[in-house]
Scaffold this active site. Structure first.
Site, PDB file in Angstrom:
ATOM      1  N   ARG A  53       0.864  -1.178   0.000  1.00 27.47           N
ATOM      2  CA  ARG A  53       0.000   0.000   0.000  1.00 27.47           C
ATOM      3  C   ARG A  53       0.901   1.227   0.000  1.00 27.47           C
ATOM      4  O   ARG A  53       2.121   1.115   0.036  1.00 27.47           O
ATOM      5  CB  ARG A  53      -1.037  -0.012   1.133  1.00 27.47           C
ATOM      6  CG  ARG A  53      -0.757  -0.813   2.328  1.00 27.47           C
ATOM      7  CD  ARG A  53       0.376  -0.298   3.167  1.00 27.47           C
ATOM      8  NE  ARG A  53       0.173   1.104   3.450  1.00 27.47           N
ATOM      9  CZ  ARG A  53       1.119   1.973   3.688  1.00 27.47           C
ATOM     10  NH1 ARG A  53       2.398   1.600   3.699  1.00 27.47           N
ATOM     11  NH2 ARG A  53       0.870   3.230   3.922  1.00 27.47           N
ATOM     12  N   GLY A  54       0.260   2.416  -0.020  1.00 31.74           N
ATOM     13  CA  GLY A  54       1.056   3.638  -0.160  1.00 31.74           C
ATOM     14  C   GLY A  54       1.142   3.966  -1.648  1.00 31.74           C
ATOM     15  O   GLY A  54       1.467   3.088  -2.465  1.00 31.74           O
ATOM     16  N   ALA A  55       0.864   5.228  -1.973  1.00 33.71           N
ATOM     17  CA  ALA A  55       0.692   5.586  -3.383  1.00 33.71           C
ATOM     18  C   ALA A  55       1.866   5.164  -4.290  1.00 33.71           C
ATOM     19  O   ALA A  55       1.661   4.482  -5.299  1.00 33.71           O
ATOM     20  CB  ALA A  55       0.410   7.075  -3.478  1.00 33.71           C
ATOM     21  N   GLN A 203      -2.071   2.193  10.116  1.00 36.95           N
ATOM     22  CA  GLN A 203      -0.770   2.198   9.426  1.00 36.95           C
ATOM     23  C   GLN A 203       0.309   2.896  10.259  1.00 36.95           C
ATOM     24  O   GLN A 203       1.488   2.573  10.150  1.00 36.95           O
ATOM     25  CB  GLN A 203      -0.888   2.894   8.053  1.00 36.95           C
ATOM     26  CG  GLN A 203      -1.640   2.097   7.012  1.00 36.95           C
ATOM     27  CD  GLN A 203      -3.103   2.491   6.947  1.00 36.95           C
ATOM     28  OE1 GLN A 203      -3.698   2.850   7.953  1.00 36.95           O
ATOM     29  NE2 GLN A 203      -3.681   2.412   5.770  1.00 36.95           N
ATOM     30  N   ASP A 244      -1.819  10.872  -1.500  1.00 34.01           N
ATOM     31  CA  ASP A 244      -2.173   9.885  -2.529  1.00 34.01           C
ATOM     32  C   ASP A 244      -2.516  10.544  -3.857  1.00 34.01           C
ATOM     33  O   ASP A 244      -2.477   9.904  -4.904  1.00 34.01           O
ATOM     34  CB  ASP A 244      -3.352   9.036  -2.050  1.00 34.01           C
ATOM     35  CG  ASP A 244      -2.910   8.192  -0.871  1.00 34.01           C
ATOM     36  OD1 ASP A 244      -2.889   8.726   0.258  1.00 34.01           O
ATOM     37  OD2 ASP A 244      -2.543   7.031  -1.096  1.00 34.01           O
ATOM     38  N   ASN A 254      -5.155  12.705   1.218  1.00 33.28           N
ATOM     39  CA  ASN A 254      -4.325  11.757   1.968  1.00 33.28           C
ATOM     40  C   ASN A 254      -5.219  10.960   2.914  1.00 33.28           C
ATOM     41  O   ASN A 254      -6.445  11.160   2.957  1.00 33.28           O
ATOM     42  CB  ASN A 254      -3.217  12.501   2.735  1.00 33.28           C
ATOM     43  CG  ASN A 254      -2.163  11.566   3.297  1.00 33.28           C
ATOM     44  OD1 ASN A 254      -1.689  10.672   2.579  1.00 33.28           O
ATOM     45  ND2 ASN A 254      -1.797  11.717   4.552  1.00 33.28           N
ATOM     46  N   LYS A 255      -4.629  10.072   3.645  1.00 30.70           N
ATOM     47  CA  LYS A 255      -5.355   9.178   4.557  1.00 30.70           C
ATOM     48  C   LYS A 255      -6.372   9.930   5.404  1.00 30.70           C
ATOM     49  O   LYS A 255      -6.082  11.030   5.878  1.00 30.70           O
ATOM     50  CB  LYS A 255      -4.323   8.455   5.428  1.00 30.70           C
ATOM     51  CG  LYS A 255      -4.873   7.469   6.423  1.00 30.70           C
ATOM     52  CD  LYS A 255      -5.744   6.407   5.778  1.00 30.70           C
ATOM     53  CE  LYS A 255      -5.075   5.664   4.651  1.00 30.70           C
ATOM     54  NZ  LYS A 255      -5.994   4.858   3.826  1.00 30.70           N
TER      55      LYS A 255
HETATM   56  O1  MRU Z   1      -4.447   3.262   2.330  1.00 29.02           O
HETATM   57  P1  MRU Z   1      -2.945   3.400   2.241  1.00 29.02           P
HETATM   58  O2  MRU Z   1      -2.221   2.759   3.364  1.00 29.02           O
HETATM   59  O3  MRU Z   1      -2.441   2.996   0.881  1.00 29.02           O
HETATM   60  O4  MRU Z   1      -2.736   4.966   2.380  1.00 29.02           O
HETATM   61  C1  MRU Z   1      -1.427   5.483   2.334  1.00 29.02           C
HETATM   62  C2  MRU Z   1      -1.398   6.928   2.577  1.00 29.02           C
HETATM   63  O5  MRU Z   1      -2.417   7.594   2.751  1.00 29.02           O
HETATM   64  C3  MRU Z   1      -0.057   7.580   2.515  1.00 29.02           C
HETATM   65  O6  MRU Z   1       0.039   8.652   3.412  1.00 29.02           O
HETATM   66  C4  MRU Z   1       0.135   8.099   1.086  1.00 29.02           C
HETATM   67  O7  MRU Z   1      -0.022   7.058   0.168  1.00 29.02           O
HETATM   68  C5  MRU Z   1       1.441   8.696   0.888  1.00 29.02           C
HETATM   69  S1  MRU Z   1       2.636   7.447   0.735  1.00 29.02           S
HETATM   70  C6  MRU Z   1       4.134   8.004   0.400  1.00 29.02           C
END
Ligand code: MRU
Length: 367
Positions: A53-55, A203, A244, A254-255
């Site tokens: 996960r993470g963009a 997370q 994201d 973002n999250k």
């Molecule tokens: O749902 P996730 O865990 O994929 O969400 C991740 C985030 O919101 C991160 O903060 C975002 O992707 C930035 S990652 C460098």
């Protein structure tokens, strides 16, 4: 970054096995599991079910997913179908579409015979570029931390609050929000990180805390609601988060919960920075609140929590009554007016169209 004494990336190609390997993040911090992904469907599942996960990492994984599919069937039809399947896995992080488009562009003009090798080369290139991009984000973000450190008394750390995991596990290496932290530590600056737990999937608790622990960075895990209080009492010098999808006008998706942190930061004059690679900018979107699709995830993530029991069993437990439904929007949008600056691989921009175009002038013709 380091796990024990070994340097890991979050995704890599193992040439001895001829397989793409990932860290299955669902089990952290309790178990460190490395798994290989063999088929396009496995890549899609790994992204959809958040093994990765993470963009930026979602994008990198999708790139290898295309490569693996090209080994099986390198036709245009298979390429288009793989693009669609992977694109549908997670709707909010724009790096997914960016990486898929990069792959399609790299392969489009090639013969079917040339596509598999070219696809693996391109996926590797995307990963290597992500590492360098995040390193540069750290170099630019370090300047922000250095300036704050200069205002501190000897022995007083710079207190940084972060939300979710925008660490190395969310990218190929370094992380976005965490890269300036690693650079500050290397530079001898004392820092302390407030890690938001980041419900519902935690997370922060599970991944960012683990990353901080592994590198000996002083930190405390706090519940999501603590940030406002900490800021009111001067215990946060700067907020740094990831994103994201960031719009052409500087709105930041973002999250879930990031927006509330930005509001609290604004009310308390705490600088609020967002760290991002340019692949996270969606130049086609103007108004983040209205235009960015927000992923709605399974309500089980809200009604249950995952963790380790005292006997060592890793499992999930229900925390709500039977029959209470959960609501689970996974992201929110922080308007540009609440963002102090965007830390990119090219430097720090004001969160505005002009700010972004100043760093990415090649986009002016498209704007
Ligand atoms: O749902 P996730 O865990 O994929 O969400 C991740 C985030 O919101 C991160 O903060 C975002 O992707 C930035 S990652 C460098």
């Amino acid at each position: 970054m380091k796990v024990g004494d070994t340097h890991y990336r979050s995704i890599w190609y193992d040439s001895d096995k001829a397989k793409t390997m990932i860290i299955d993040q669902r089990w952290l911090p309790h178990e460190f599991r490395v798994v290989e992904l063999d088929t396009l469907d496995e890549f899609a599942t790994a992204i959809r079910d958040m093994w990765v996960r993470g963009a930026p990492l979602i994008g990198a994984t999708a790139a290898y997913g295309i490569a693996v599919e090209m080994q099986r069937d390198a036709s245009d039809k298979a390429l288009d179908a793989a693009w669609e399947l992977l694109h549908e896995t997670r709707p909010t992080a724009i790096n997914l579409r960016w990486a898929l488009d990069e792959m399609r562009q790299a392969l489009g003009g090639l013969s079917e015979g040339d596509r598999p090798a070219a696809a693996f080369r391109k996926a590797e290139e995307i990963c290597d570029a992500d590492v360098e991009t995040n390193r540069l984000i750290g170099v630019h973000g370090l300047e922000i931390i250095r300036k704050i450190a200069a205002t501190k008394k000897p022995g007083e750390p710079v207190n940084i609050l972060t939300h979710c995991n925008a660490g190395w596990l969310a990218t190929v290496d370094w992380g976005t929000a965490t890269s300036p932290m690693y650079h500050a530590v290397k530079d001898g600056i004392e820092i302390h990180v407030w890690v938001d737990e980041t419900r519902p999937r935690n997370q922060g608790a599970q991944l960012t805390s683990w990353e901080m622990n592994s590198h000996g960075i002083p930190h405390h895990l706090v519940v999501d609601n603590a940030g406002g209080h900490l800021m009111q009492h001067g215990m946060v010098d700067v907020v740094i988060v990831g994103t994201d999808r960031t719009t052409a006008t500087g709105d930041v998706c973002n999250k879930i919960g990031t927006y509330l942190k930005a509001l609290a930061a604004h009310d308390n004059n705490v600088p609020f920075y967002v760290a991002l690679p340019s692949s996270t900018i969606d130049w086609t979107v103007e108004d983040g609140v209205r235009e960015i699709p927000i992923e709605e995830r399974n309500d089980r993530e809200v009604t249950h929590v995952f963790g380790r029991l005292e006997d060592g069993t890793v499992t999930s437990v229900q925390i709500s009554p039977d029959g209470t439904p959960g609501g689970n929007p996974a992201f929110d949008v922080t308007p540009a007016r609440l963002v102090t600056g965007l830390i990119t691989e090219r430097g720090v921009a004001e969160a505005s169209r002009e700010g972004l175009l100043g760093l990415f002038p090649e986009r002016r013709s498209a704007a």
